[in-house]
Write a protein that holds these residues in place. Structure first.
Motif, PDB file in Angstrom:
ATOM      1  N   GLY A 198       7.002   1.819  10.466  1.00  0.00           N
ATOM      2  CA  GLY A 198       6.002   1.200   9.602  1.00  0.00           C
ATOM      3  C   GLY A 198       4.602   1.235  10.177  1.00  0.00           C
ATOM      4  N   ARG A 199       3.761   0.306   9.704  1.00  0.00           N
ATOM      5  CA  ARG A 199       2.321   0.460   9.828  1.00  0.00           C
ATOM      6  C   ARG A 199       1.645  -0.473  10.820  1.00  0.00           C
ATOM      7  NH1 ARG A 199       2.081  -0.866   3.651  1.00  0.00           N
ATOM      8  NH2 ARG A 199       3.604  -2.306   4.520  1.00  0.00           N
ATOM      9  N   ASP A 200       2.420  -1.195  11.619  1.00  0.00           N
ATOM     10  CA  ASP A 200       1.783  -2.143  12.541  1.00  0.00           C
ATOM     11  C   ASP A 200       0.886  -1.456  13.574  1.00  0.00           C
ATOM     12  OD1 ASP A 200       2.869  -4.647  11.558  1.00  0.00           O
ATOM     13  OD2 ASP A 200       4.802  -3.913  12.262  1.00  0.00           O
ATOM     14  N   PHE A 258     -14.504  -4.079  -6.151  1.00  0.00           N
ATOM     15  CA  PHE A 258     -13.081  -4.354  -5.991  1.00  0.00           C
ATOM     16  C   PHE A 258     -12.342  -3.075  -5.618  1.00  0.00           C
ATOM     17  CE2 PHE A 258     -14.830  -7.413  -8.927  1.00  0.00           C
ATOM     18  CZ  PHE A 258     -14.298  -8.621  -8.479  1.00  0.00           C
ATOM     19  N   ARG A 259     -11.358  -3.228  -4.737  1.00  0.00           N
ATOM     20  CA  ARG A 259     -10.431  -2.133  -4.452  1.00  0.00           C
ATOM     21  C   ARG A 259      -9.122  -2.543  -5.120  1.00  0.00           C
ATOM     22  NH1 ARG A 259      -5.221  -1.951  -1.649  1.00  0.00           N
ATOM     23  NH2 ARG A 259      -4.976   0.103  -0.742  1.00  0.00           N
ATOM     24  N   VAL A 260      -8.568  -1.663  -5.923  1.00  0.00           N
ATOM     25  CA  VAL A 260      -7.441  -2.027  -6.776  1.00  0.00           C
ATOM     26  C   VAL A 260      -6.149  -1.428  -6.211  1.00  0.00           C
ATOM     27  CG1 VAL A 260      -6.559  -2.040  -9.120  1.00  0.00           C
ATOM     28  CG2 VAL A 260      -9.025  -2.055  -8.728  1.00  0.00           C
ATOM     29  N   ASP A 261      -5.297  -2.319  -5.739  1.00  0.00           N
ATOM     30  CA  ASP A 261      -4.052  -1.932  -5.067  1.00  0.00           C
ATOM     31  C   ASP A 261      -3.041  -1.365  -6.065  1.00  0.00           C
ATOM     32  OD1 ASP A 261      -2.608  -2.280  -2.424  1.00  0.00           O
ATOM     33  OD2 ASP A 261      -1.242  -3.441  -3.669  1.00  0.00           O
ATOM     34  N   VAL A 262      -2.379  -0.286  -5.683  1.00  0.00           N
ATOM     35  CA  VAL A 262      -1.316   0.318  -6.498  1.00  0.00           C
ATOM     36  C   VAL A 262      -1.725   0.420  -7.972  1.00  0.00           C
ATOM     37  CG1 VAL A 262       1.199   0.360  -6.846  1.00  0.00           C
ATOM     38  CG2 VAL A 262       0.295  -0.918  -4.960  1.00  0.00           C
ATOM     39  N   ALA A 303      -9.883   2.761  -7.320  1.00  0.00           N
ATOM     40  CA  ALA A 303      -8.436   2.694  -7.531  1.00  0.00           C
ATOM     41  C   ALA A 303      -7.691   3.244  -6.329  1.00  0.00           C
ATOM     42  CB  ALA A 303      -8.056   3.523  -8.760  1.00  0.00           C
ATOM     43  N   GLU A 304      -6.670   2.519  -5.894  1.00  0.00           N
ATOM     44  CA  GLU A 304      -5.709   3.114  -4.972  1.00  0.00           C
ATOM     45  C   GLU A 304      -4.590   3.655  -5.836  1.00  0.00           C
ATOM     46  OE1 GLU A 304      -2.515   2.158  -1.444  1.00  0.00           O
ATOM     47  OE2 GLU A 304      -2.539   1.075  -3.325  1.00  0.00           O
ATOM     48  N   ALA A 305      -4.582   4.946  -6.051  1.00  0.00           N
ATOM     49  CA  ALA A 305      -3.578   5.564  -6.917  1.00  0.00           C
ATOM     50  C   ALA A 305      -3.051   6.787  -6.182  1.00  0.00           C
ATOM     51  CB  ALA A 305      -4.197   5.954  -8.258  1.00  0.00           C
ATOM     52  N   ASN A 314      -0.228  -5.351  -9.025  1.00  0.00           N
ATOM     53  CA  ASN A 314       1.119  -4.893  -9.397  1.00  0.00           C
ATOM     54  C   ASN A 314       2.163  -5.991  -9.233  1.00  0.00           C
ATOM     55  OD1 ASN A 314       3.101  -2.679 -10.033  1.00  0.00           O
ATOM     56  ND2 ASN A 314       3.857  -3.346  -8.036  1.00  0.00           N
ATOM     57  N   HIS A 315       1.903  -6.847  -8.232  1.00  0.00           N
ATOM     58  CA  HIS A 315       2.896  -7.876  -7.905  1.00  0.00           C
ATOM     59  C   HIS A 315       2.173  -9.066  -7.320  1.00  0.00           C
ATOM     60  CE1 HIS A 315       2.399  -4.774  -4.738  1.00  0.00           C
ATOM     61  NE2 HIS A 315       2.025  -5.829  -4.041  1.00  0.00           N
ATOM     62  N   SER A 316       2.789 -10.242  -7.434  1.00  0.00           N
ATOM     63  CA  SER A 316       2.278 -11.397  -6.701  1.00  0.00           C
ATOM     64  C   SER A 316       3.218 -11.595  -5.513  1.00  0.00           C
ATOM     65  CB  SER A 316       2.278 -12.643  -7.589  1.00  0.00           C
ATOM     66  OG  SER A 316       3.607 -13.042  -7.868  1.00  0.00           O
ATOM     67  N   ASN A 324      -6.542   4.304   7.166  1.00  0.00           N
ATOM     68  CA  ASN A 324      -6.576   2.970   6.573  1.00  0.00           C
ATOM     69  C   ASN A 324      -5.414   2.175   7.172  1.00  0.00           C
ATOM     70  OD1 ASN A 324      -4.228   3.521   5.036  1.00  0.00           O
ATOM     71  ND2 ASN A 324      -5.446   4.372   3.361  1.00  0.00           N
ATOM     72  N   HIS A 325      -5.162   1.013   6.624  1.00  0.00           N
ATOM     73  CA  HIS A 325      -4.152   0.126   7.202  1.00  0.00           C
ATOM     74  C   HIS A 325      -2.719   0.563   6.892  1.00  0.00           C
ATOM     75  CE1 HIS A 325      -4.448  -0.914   3.058  1.00  0.00           C
ATOM     76  NE2 HIS A 325      -3.401  -1.708   3.149  1.00  0.00           N
ATOM     77  N   ASP A 326      -2.555   1.672   6.199  1.00  0.00           N
ATOM     78  CA  ASP A 326      -1.222   2.131   5.801  1.00  0.00           C
ATOM     79  C   ASP A 326      -0.763   3.394   6.518  1.00  0.00           C
ATOM     80  OD1 ASP A 326      -0.791   0.114   3.891  1.00  0.00           O
ATOM     81  OD2 ASP A 326      -1.792   1.263   2.311  1.00  0.00           O
ATOM     82  N   VAL A 327      -1.634   4.002   7.310  1.00  0.00           N
ATOM     83  CA  VAL A 327      -1.279   5.307   7.876  1.00  0.00           C
ATOM     84  C   VAL A 327      -1.562   5.345   9.382  1.00  0.00           C
ATOM     85  CG1 VAL A 327      -1.712   6.547   5.711  1.00  0.00           C
ATOM     86  CG2 VAL A 327      -3.560   6.338   7.386  1.00  0.00           C
ATOM     87  N   ALA A 384       4.409 -11.613   4.111  1.00  0.00           N
ATOM     88  CA  ALA A 384       5.620 -10.789   4.081  1.00  0.00           C
ATOM     89  C   ALA A 384       5.223  -9.315   4.066  1.00  0.00           C
ATOM     90  CB  ALA A 384       6.457 -11.114   2.857  1.00  0.00           C
ATOM     91  N   ASP A 385       4.039  -9.027   3.528  1.00  0.00           N
ATOM     92  CA  ASP A 385       3.499  -7.658   3.554  1.00  0.00           C
ATOM     93  C   ASP A 385       2.022  -7.735   3.936  1.00  0.00           C
ATOM     94  OD1 ASP A 385       3.001  -4.961   3.281  1.00  0.00           O
ATOM     95  OD2 ASP A 385       2.836  -5.042   1.091  1.00  0.00           O
ATOM     96  N   GLY A 386       1.767  -8.390   5.036  1.00  0.00           N
ATOM     97  CA  GLY A 386       0.409  -8.432   5.584  1.00  0.00           C
ATOM     98  C   GLY A 386      -0.646  -8.961   4.621  1.00  0.00           C
TER      99      GLY A 386
HETATM  100  C1  GLC Z   1      -0.864  -0.728  -1.084  1.00  0.00           C
HETATM  101  C2  GLC Z   1      -1.413  -1.340   0.181  1.00  0.00           C
HETATM  102  C3  GLC Z   1      -0.273  -1.569   1.131  1.00  0.00           C
HETATM  103  C4  GLC Z   1       0.706  -2.525   0.493  1.00  0.00           C
HETATM  104  C5  GLC Z   1       1.154  -2.022  -0.868  1.00  0.00           C
HETATM  105  C6  GLC Z   1       1.814  -3.107  -1.650  1.00  0.00           C
HETATM  106  O1  GLC Z   1      -0.354   0.534  -0.886  1.00  0.00           O
HETATM  107  O2  GLC Z   1      -2.410  -0.533   0.713  1.00  0.00           O
HETATM  108  O3  GLC Z   1      -0.692  -2.072   2.372  1.00  0.00           O
HETATM  109  O4  GLC Z   1       1.820  -2.682   1.324  1.00  0.00           O
HETATM  110  O5  GLC Z   1       0.083  -1.580  -1.650  1.00  0.00           O
HETATM  111  O6  GLC Z   1       0.881  -4.055  -2.060  1.00  0.00           O
END
Ligand code: GLC
Length: 560
Positions: free
Chosen positions: A431-433, A217-221, A278-280, A111-113, A339-342, A68-70
């Motif tokens: 979006g990011r596709d 590890f890369r830590v999302d959000v 951290a991705e912050a 942050n979420h499952s 990255n995959h978001d920009v 649902a979110d890649g």
């Molecule tokens: C991060 C990811 C992004 C994802 C979001 C929610 O920003 O890099 O791709 O959509 O978190 O997990």
């Protein structure tokens, strides 16, 4: 500069100046021909990665997911999506990477499952107030019948951040009942990080992958885990942080650091300790450096260069700031352009100077047709920016395909778009596709050698960028990256630099402690080569320069 990590292992600091290559697994290489990249595909390309000269790969999520979110909607944190392979394939990939001297970083999404996670499924079939609900953020709605969401918080991808459920248990079974929080898509319910089981389960996940040999590890959000959910929930109609002082209900709260101190304890059970980044998305203040302390994750992304225009003064002041920040935290700095978001950086730099985020989104919505991008200029600047960045002290995070000089695919057919942003904004933000289109490996092969029919269509122009077309071709972007990463290893120096140019100059020049020099001409016209530069020392250039000059928008590297 030193780190306090409790290890004398010779490899304990491998991450401090690593070149890390981000793999978006679905789009990298498809070994089984189903149109989706997979882990055996990564293993099969290990020779390419090794020849590229990177130190580590970071894999975006490859866990079971409805996408649902890649894949950032994770069903099971300790498994591999069957479409991408198996745990055995994962082990084989790690073994191949390590045999090639490449370390492996995996993405953790705390942050979420996903809404298909067993805990969330149990929460849905349990009554309000049950222990199953307590691991997520379930609240009663406002209004006479709870028909209004518990707060005005928006979702990052558009729409509101709350979804109401039909109760399946308890006295109201069969009726609309509580609401759950999802700061991202509906399919991404936020965890309750005050719950000890949530904390413990992520420790288990870290150990699970660490025991399988991952190096980091890369830590999302990362800045989102601790939330102020005390009632009444506070208003926050915009998600962007306006005042980053710890008082925001959702982001960068002080309590988040306790969570990461706990993670560091787990990561330090290994020798060498596992790395983490951290991705912050928090602004530049001393608050940001807390995530990167040696007692926490060790590194934090900064997206300052990524958000900056191609401009001498901006690049220099950001580099200065981030290096100071890193030194103050005990971390090393991170650098990233894509990255995959920009939107891929050669496309960003091809658009008119001064373009805002809204301008970029409008350009994507216009299928990349208006304004017309100046692609040669975009790529020239991207190459110069990359060499500027790869010379800096710290870790460089590269995104798959940038070494091929790929542009954003701005004109993907609407029917193929998959980013939840596109749907949740009711087609107002694309979006990011466009930065996630599967890579071109061979110009003449079906699907440019990616594998089966790609899950996002590749444009015809991808053929000109295919890896085989650039392989061995002097001056190609691929060969520039290979030489740069090779020279970077040979020239690597202590983690500092000295500026040799004046702050306002359009030619920015710095020197590392061992004498390695980097010189970027940010102007659109050639600049004279400074008198003290010996042209014989130039080992690398991002573009052509006439004798005695530095070409327009060009970076040179000088060996000591
Ligand atoms: C991060 C990811 C992004 C994802 C979001 C929610 O920003 O890099 O791709 O959509 O978190 O997990």
């Amino acid at each position: 500069m030193s780190t306090d990590i409790p290890s004398t292992h010779p490899d304990a600091n491998w991450w401090r100046q690593a070149a890390v290559y981000q793999i978006y697994p679905r789009s990298f290489s498809d070994a089984n021909g189903d149109g989706m990249g997979d882990l055996p595909g990564v293993t099969a390309r290990m020779g390419y990665l090794s020849e590229l000269g990177i130190d580590a790969i970071w894999l975006s999520p490859f866990y079971p997911s409805a996408l649902a979110d890649g894949g950032y909607d994770v069903d099971d944190y300790r498994n591999v999506d069957p479409r991408l392979g198996s745990l055995d394939d994962f082990d084989a990939m790690v073994a191949a990477a390590h045999a090639a001297g490449i370390r492996v970083i995996v993405d953790v999404v705390p942050n979420h499952s996903s809404n298909r996670h067993e805990w969330f499924k149990a929460a849905l079939t349990s009554a309000p107030g049950s222990p199953e609900r307590a691991r997520y953020q379930f609240f009663d709605g406002l209004g006479a019948d709870g028909e209004l969401p518990p707060s005005d918080w928006p979702s990052h991808f558009g729409g509101g951040a709350w979804t109401r459920v039909v109760e399946q248990a308890g006295p109201n079974a069969g009726s609309l009942g509580q609401w759950y929080l999802h700061l991202f898509a509906t399919e991404q319910p936020d965890f309750n990080w005050d719950h000890p089981e949530v904390r413990e389960d992520f420790h288990t996940t870290l150990r699970f992958w660490a025991d399988r040999g991952v190096d980091g590890f890369r830590v999302d959000v990362a800045h989102g885990l601790a939330k102020d959910m005390s009632l009444p929930l506070r208003s926050k109609p915009e998600l962007e942080i306006l005042v980053d002082d710890g008082t925001d209900p959702l982001f960068d709260r002080d309590d988040v650091h306790e969570i990461f101190a706990g993670w560091r304890t787990v990561l330090n059970e290994y020798d060498p300790p596992k790395a983490a980044v951290a991705e912050a998305w928090v602004p530049f203040t001393e608050r940001r450096l807390k995530y990167a302390r040696p007692t926490e994750l060790g590194q934090a992304f900064n997206f300052d260069l990524l958000q900056a225009p191609f401009d001498a003064a901006e690049f220099r002041s950001i580099a200065e700031k981030c290096l100071d920040e890193a030194a103050a935290s005990g971390a090393s700095s991170t650098w990233v352009f894509s990255n995959h978001d920009v939107i891929r950086h050669p496309s960003r730099y091809a658009l008119p100077d001064g373009s805002t985020l809204a301008d970029l989104e409008a350009w994507l919505l216009a299928d990349g047709a208006t304004p017309v991008p100046d692609l040669p200029r975009g790529l020239r600047r991207a190459r110069a920016a990359t060499l500027f960045m790869l010379g800096l002290p710290g870790s460089a995070y590269l995104y798959q395909g940038e070494e091929l000089g790929l542009f954003e695919v701005a004109d993907l057919p609407a029917a193929s778009l998959q980013d939840p942003t596109w749907f949740r904004t009711l087609h107002k933000v694309k979006g990011r596709d466009g930065c996630r289109v599967p890579l071109p490996w061979s110009s003449g092969a079906a699907n440019f050698g990616f594998g089966g029919t790609p899950w996002l269509p590749q444009p015809a122009w991808f053929g000109e960028h295919a890896a085989d077309v650039q392989d061995g071709v002097a001056g190609s972007t691929l060969e520039m990256y290979r030489s740069a990463l090779d020279w970077r290893r040979k020239l690597q120096s202590a983690e500092s630099l000295e500026w040799l140019s004046e702050p306002g100059a359009s030619v920015v020049r710095y020197r590392r402690p061992n004498g390695w020099e980097v010189l970027t001409n940010f102007a659109a016209v050639p600049a004279a080569l400074p008198a003290d530069v010996d042209p014989a020392k130039v080992v690398l250039s991002s573009g052509a320069s006439a004798d005695g000059t530095v070409g327009p928008e060009t970076t040179l590297w000088l060996a000591p």
